[in-house]
Design a protein around this motif. Structure first.
Motif, PDB file in Angstrom:
ATOM      1  N   LEU A 245       8.649   1.467  -0.688  1.00 45.35           N
ATOM      2  CA  LEU A 245       7.755   0.551  -1.407  1.00 45.35           C
ATOM      3  C   LEU A 245       6.853  -0.229  -0.458  1.00 45.35           C
ATOM      4  O   LEU A 245       5.805  -0.736  -0.872  1.00 45.35           O
ATOM      5  CB  LEU A 245       8.571  -0.425  -2.262  1.00 45.35           C
ATOM      6  N   GLU A 246       7.256  -0.336   0.816  1.00 41.55           N
ATOM      7  CA  GLU A 246       6.476  -1.099   1.791  1.00 41.55           C
ATOM      8  C   GLU A 246       5.403  -0.258   2.470  1.00 41.55           C
ATOM      9  O   GLU A 246       4.673  -0.751   3.326  1.00 41.55           O
ATOM     10  CB  GLU A 246       7.409  -1.674   2.870  1.00 41.55           C
ATOM     11  N   THR A 247       5.293   1.006   2.124  1.00 40.53           N
ATOM     12  CA  THR A 247       4.389   1.904   2.841  1.00 40.53           C
ATOM     13  C   THR A 247       3.043   2.034   2.145  1.00 40.53           C
ATOM     14  O   THR A 247       2.916   1.816   0.936  1.00 40.53           O
ATOM     15  CB  THR A 247       5.003   3.304   2.965  1.00 40.53           C
ATOM     16  N   ARG A 248       2.069   2.407   2.933  1.00 39.18           N
ATOM     17  CA  ARG A 248       0.740   2.697   2.385  1.00 39.18           C
ATOM     18  C   ARG A 248       0.795   3.947   1.500  1.00 39.18           C
ATOM     19  O   ARG A 248       0.048   4.057   0.524  1.00 39.18           O
ATOM     20  CB  ARG A 248      -0.241   2.899   3.546  1.00 39.18           C
ATOM     21  N   GLU A 249       1.698   4.873   1.831  1.00 35.86           N
ATOM     22  CA  GLU A 249       1.837   6.084   1.018  1.00 35.86           C
ATOM     23  C   GLU A 249       2.211   5.748  -0.417  1.00 35.86           C
ATOM     24  O   GLU A 249       1.753   6.423  -1.355  1.00 35.86           O
ATOM     25  CB  GLU A 249       2.898   7.013   1.631  1.00 35.86           C
ATOM     26  N   TYR A 250       3.041   4.727  -0.589  1.00 35.10           N
ATOM     27  CA  TYR A 250       3.423   4.332  -1.947  1.00 35.10           C
ATOM     28  C   TYR A 250       2.216   3.806  -2.709  1.00 35.10           C
ATOM     29  O   TYR A 250       2.040   4.124  -3.894  1.00 35.10           O
ATOM     30  CB  TYR A 250       4.521   3.270  -1.897  1.00 35.10           C
ATOM     31  N   GLU A 251       1.379   3.022  -2.048  1.00 38.35           N
ATOM     32  CA  GLU A 251       0.169   2.511  -2.708  1.00 38.35           C
ATOM     33  C   GLU A 251      -0.721   3.662  -3.165  1.00 38.35           C
ATOM     34  O   GLU A 251      -1.264   3.649  -4.276  1.00 38.35           O
ATOM     35  CB  GLU A 251      -0.596   1.594  -1.748  1.00 38.35           C
ATOM     36  N   VAL A 252      -0.863   4.657  -2.305  1.00 43.17           N
ATOM     37  CA  VAL A 252      -1.690   5.824  -2.650  1.00 43.17           C
ATOM     38  C   VAL A 252      -1.042   6.620  -3.781  1.00 43.17           C
ATOM     39  O   VAL A 252      -1.726   7.080  -4.702  1.00 43.17           O
ATOM     40  CB  VAL A 252      -1.910   6.698  -1.402  1.00 43.17           C
TER      41      VAL A 252
END
Length: 692
Positions: A245-252
């Protein structure tokens, strides 16, 4: 006619009613296109033996229209049909694949009919199936009056399915050859194209290039997730680590979630978004500088990479710290590797045996040194993961041997990521007079050839590029590979061409009095064995108190928002002539574009930008905040201390950074810094630490 088409015929014979195409796709867990192809094969088979073709009715579906005598004839033909015999391993894969994709219980008779073997064979085989499933954290249970059922978590079932695909030698998804792809078994061509666009969008948003192997794996996992969601088989809340949840991949992944739901007409739950993000995080990248927008772990990775590389220097008695390619390569590789290891995601290095055979000493030393990483990051490397590190180290060792030579321009094409391409590149550079323009995934090779002047494409995968010579080699070059390359490169090589290239560059800017004599002198220079790449002197790494002073500290600032706090930390660096003004804007843009990964720990933010945006020297500034500010981080907000940071390369700031982090990790000293009323108080804390 394949086994599945034969099964469809048997289904028609045993059930004298219509079946819709949709019902058949559900029963066999394949796409509509696959069913249509099977029905065409069935019609061709029936026509070959003068039997009536399948009966199709628009609203009812499809069925056989045979007399009893024709049915017997058809059964006899099917018994005579040479369909091949399953080996025990093939039976296991086929049977477990069959059961894992069923909604309902499965009887032994159904499995025996599916495999075309006796009940006793199935019963005997089940002992081995159960053992295999246990290794996958699954169980095969028999229920009276119901049948067999595989039980366990959905995540374990997906891993088992993908392992079976691999065992069936169908792991890699060839998007350019859809007929042979795994995905084509459960998705249509149009749906596969949707997935391809979505993963490419993820690459674009993250500003990275995923290796071919990881690229196809992400598409496969996403396709499987969508298929399972359609079957109402979704992941539970504990399936994926909350760290994603803390990753940029999750935002994408959250952005792409809407496209998935629209394209596939499903509700794609939060746990599945996390699953998709986890596949992106664990993907190997194509280039050593490919951090893109995925640098949420940059600080601990810099620290551990430095410690590891310094340990390598003592082991191999070589200077590795100035090798930016090694340092950046390890940094980019470790992030997905650590995620894979912590989340039990296994990958294999296809050239492990070749590495152990050809680089036994280096691999042994890496295995002995890698506990440095394991201890600091709380992971355990298996040999496959460790062997990728060996490839980086081998490449760094080979780079230290290289000389200046005339080099034809080549590109490398591979599908397993930058560790393979980096090791292959250094082998090639050491053996031949070539200039490697870069390493690229197969899907981009043709585009690169069109954009650049390329003499030769050296590839580990099978490709064809019109108008350019292509040679296929092993990642660890064999004797045959070296011989082939030597013959092929002869027509490109020549020291004379290098000299002429230099003369063409020189002549527009000066008057050459004797071009023949100049050419001869240059020729002698580049042919001399002592001509080597000049190494820059290793820059001394300053300690923290050498780059931090009272002029770089502000206490109890009353700024009210995140951007103002970031700018203030940058202004201190600017006033001390450590950066150019553009660097401050880059610091702010970095937060806007890449997210809040700069909040490195609870209450601590470390804004920065890349050196090329205007870093002049190594520098740190410290701003403590009177009132905490929310930076938008999920777990580490609110921020009480902002540390501006600038570096000029990959290594010279690491000593000072390590000392700073060491102080901040001490709760008593961190509290004293936050409560300090003057810059002198804070400097006293660091100076006392230096003396201890």
């Amino acid at each position: 006619m394949n086994n599945r088409a034969r099964d469809i015929v048997l289904l028609f014979i045993e059930n004298d009613h219509f079946f819709t195409v949709h019902a058949l796709t559900q029963h066999f867990s394949v796409s509509q296109r696959t069913i249509y192809n099977d029905l065409m094969d069935i019609d061709a088979f029936l026509a070959e033996y003068d039997l009536p073709s399948l009966l199709r009715q628009k609203r009812n579906g499809i069925k056989l229209q045979l007399r009893k005598s024709d049915q017997k004839k058809l059964k006899d033909l099917l018994d005579q049909e040479e369909l091949g015999v399953y080996s025990p391993e093939e039976r296991k894969n086929a049977a477990l694949h069959y059961m894992l994709t069923r909604h309902e219980y499965v009887t032994i008779d159904q499995v025996s009919n599916f495999l075309k073997v006796s009940r006793n064979t199935v019963i005997n085989d089940m002992k081995q199936w159960k053992l295999w499933l246990q290794d996958q954290s699954l169980s095969l249970t028999s229920y009276p009056y119901k049948g067999l059922k595989i039980e366990g978590t959905e995540l374990a079932m997906r891993k088992a399915l993908l392992t079976i695909y691999k065992n069936e030698k169908r792991e890699r998804v060839q998007i350019t050859s859809v007929e042979q792809s795994i995905l084509n078994e459960f998705l249509s061509v149009e749906e596969i194209n949707h997935l391809t666009r979505m993963v490419r969008k993820a690459e674009d948003d993250l500003q990275i290039i995923i290796s071919d192997h990881s690229y196809f794996r992400v598409i496969l996992h996403l396709g499987l997730a969508i298929t399972r969601v359609k079957m109402r088989r979704t992941l539970n809340d504990e399936a994926i680590s909350a760290s994603v949840l803390e990753t940029r991949e999750y935002e994408v992944a959250c952005i792409i979630q809407k496209e998935i739901e629209r394209a596939f007409s499903i509700v794609f739950p939060e746990n599945e978004v996390m699953y998709f993000a986890s596949q992106l995080v664990s993907s190997s990248l194509q280039g050593a500088k490919q951090y893109g927008n995925t640098n949420d772990q940059w600080l601990p990775l810099q620290m551990v990479t430095r410690t590891f590389v310094e340990k390598l220097e003592t082991v191999f008695h070589m200077s590795f710290m100035e090798d930016a390619q090694l340092f950046n390569g390890l940094m980019a590789h470790l992030r997905p590797a650590i995620y894979r290891l912590k989340n039990d995601t296994h990958i294999e290095n296809p050239v492990l045996n070749a590495i152990k055979e050809n680089y036994q000493y280096v691999h042994h030393q890496v295995m002995q040194t890698i506990p440095v990483i394991e201890t600091q990051l709380d992971v355990n490397f298996n040999e496959h993961e460790a062997s990728f590190i060996t490839m980086y180290v081998t490449a760094a060792i080979e780079r230290q041997k290289k000389k200046i030579r005339r080099k034809p321009v080549v590109i490398i094409v591979c599908d397993t990521g930058m560790s393979t391409s980096q090791m292959l590149a250094t082998q090639l550079k050491n053996l031949f007079h070539i200039r490697v323009l870069g390493a690229f995934p197969a899907r981009q090779a043709a585009e690169i050839v069109q954009q650049e002047f390329i003499d030769l494409v050296i590839t580990t995968v099978s490709i064809e590029i019109k108008g350019t010579e292509v040679i296929n080699v092993n990642p660890v070059l064999s004797k045959e590979d070296i011989q082939k390359l030597a013959l092929l490169l002869e027509k490109f090589e020549g020291q004379e061409l290098l000299v002429l290239d230099i003369l063409q560059i020189i002549e527009p800017y000066c008057t050459v009095l004797n071009s023949l004599e100049l050419r001869n002198k240059l020729q002698q220079y580049f042919q001399h064995d002592a001509t080597k790449t000049r190494q820059l002197e290793r820059r001394a790494n300053p300690v923290l108190i050498e780059v931090l002073n009272e002029n770089l500290i502000i206490t109890q600032s009353d700024v009210q928002d995140r951007d103002s706090a970031v700018k203030l930390s940058g202004e201190l660096l600017l006033k001390n002539d450590l950066i150019k003004r553009d660097y401050i804007e880059a610091m702010v843009n970095n937060v806007h574009e890449n997210g809040t990964y700069i909040v490195i720990a609870p209450g601590i933010a470390m804004p920065h930008a890349r050196p090329e945006y205007g870093a002049k020297e190594i520098g740190f500034s410290i701003v403590t905040l009177k009132d905490p500010i929310a930076f938008g981080h999920r777990t580490n907000d609110p921020v009480r201390i902002v540390i501006g940071f600038c570096a000029i390369d990959h290594e010279t700031h690491l000593t000072a950074l390590s000392e700073l982090v060491g102080v901040l990790n001490q709760e008593e000293k961190l509290t004293a810094i936050l409560n300090a009323e003057s810059s002198k108080e804070i400097m006293d804390i660091f100076q006392k630490e230096e003396k201890q």
